[in-house]
Design a protein around this motif. Structure first.
Motif, PDB file in Angstrom:
ATOM      1  N   ILE A  83       0.812  -1.111  -0.160  1.00 48.30           N
ATOM      2  CA  ILE A  83      -0.021  -0.076  -0.048  1.00 48.30           C
ATOM      3  C   ILE A  83       0.809   1.351   0.224  1.00 48.30           C
ATOM      4  CG2 ILE A  83      -1.634   1.361   1.525  1.00 48.30           C
ATOM      5  CD1 ILE A  83      -2.943  -0.883  -0.145  1.00 48.30           C
ATOM      6  N   LEU A  86       1.847   2.006  -3.538  1.00 51.35           N
ATOM      7  CA  LEU A  86       0.856   2.432  -4.203  1.00 51.35           C
ATOM      8  C   LEU A  86       0.360   3.969  -3.989  1.00 51.35           C
ATOM      9  CD1 LEU A  86      -1.872  -0.513  -4.004  1.00 51.35           C
ATOM     10  CD2 LEU A  86      -0.785   0.487  -6.091  1.00 51.35           C
ATOM     11  N   GLN A 125      -9.224  -3.590 -11.280  1.00 49.23           N
ATOM     12  CA  GLN A 125      -8.059  -2.772 -10.459  1.00 49.23           C
ATOM     13  C   GLN A 125      -8.536  -1.987  -9.173  1.00 49.23           C
ATOM     14  OE1 GLN A 125      -4.966  -3.892 -11.601  1.00 49.23           O
ATOM     15  NE2 GLN A 125      -4.355  -3.014  -9.352  1.00 49.23           N
ATOM     16  N   TYR A 129      -7.693  -2.753  -5.340  1.00 51.09           N
ATOM     17  CA  TYR A 129      -6.979  -1.817  -4.426  1.00 51.09           C
ATOM     18  C   TYR A 129      -7.987  -1.425  -3.302  1.00 51.09           C
ATOM     19  CZ  TYR A 129      -3.930   0.147  -8.255  1.00 51.09           C
ATOM     20  OH  TYR A 129      -3.052   0.197  -9.381  1.00 51.09           O
TER      21      TYR A 129
END
Length: 146
Positions: A83, A86, A125, A129
């Motif tokens: 994360i 990301l 996607q 997420y």
């Protein structure tokens, strides 16, 4: 923790309501920015808690230092580290090269060019997420309760 929950509720609304009806890349970009804010708030709260518990001596002033501190603090949690990676993309989404595909259609996709790769951010996607961010928030809750 309440601020983190409010950000997540707003992000969920963007994902499950706004995107469902508008199907535009602008909503995807806003969702990624909302998630970036959620992650940033979580990082700040975790670092404050870690300082209080004397796990770290001080909180870094610059964002890169904070990310390095959180990576060291949470190095055992693979989802957490993923994360954080990301987060770097989410935070820079406005600066990155992007292409829009299939707007106003079921298969709306935002193609993001990040670190030499083309990442297709589509509904599948985004759901992936979302699940990762849900786990991230649960980890944050657990850390803050200790």
């Amino acid at each position: 923790m309440e601020e983190i929950i409010q950000e997540k509720i707003s992000a969920d609304h963007l994902l499950y309501v706004s995107l469902k009806y508008t199907k535009t890349c602008d909503v995807i970009i806003n969702l990624l920015l909302r998630w970036a804010k959620t992650i940033e708030t979580s990082i700040d709260e975790i670092l404050k808690q870690a300082k209080k518990k004397k796990k770290i001596s001080s909180i870094s002033e610059n964002p890169i230092g904070r990310i390095d501190q959180i990576k060291i603090l949470m190095k055992k949690d693979k989802n957490f580290i993923e994360i954080i990676e990301l987060y770097n993309m989410f935070k820079r989404i406005n600066e990155l090269k992007k292409e829009r595909a299939g707007e106003f259609r079921k298969n709306v996709t935002l193609k993001v060019f990040y670190q030499g790769k083309e990442i297709d951010v589509n509904l599948e996607q985004l759901k992936s997420y979302s699940e990762k961010i849900e786990k991230f928030i649960n980890t944050t809750k657990q850390f803050l309760k200790r």
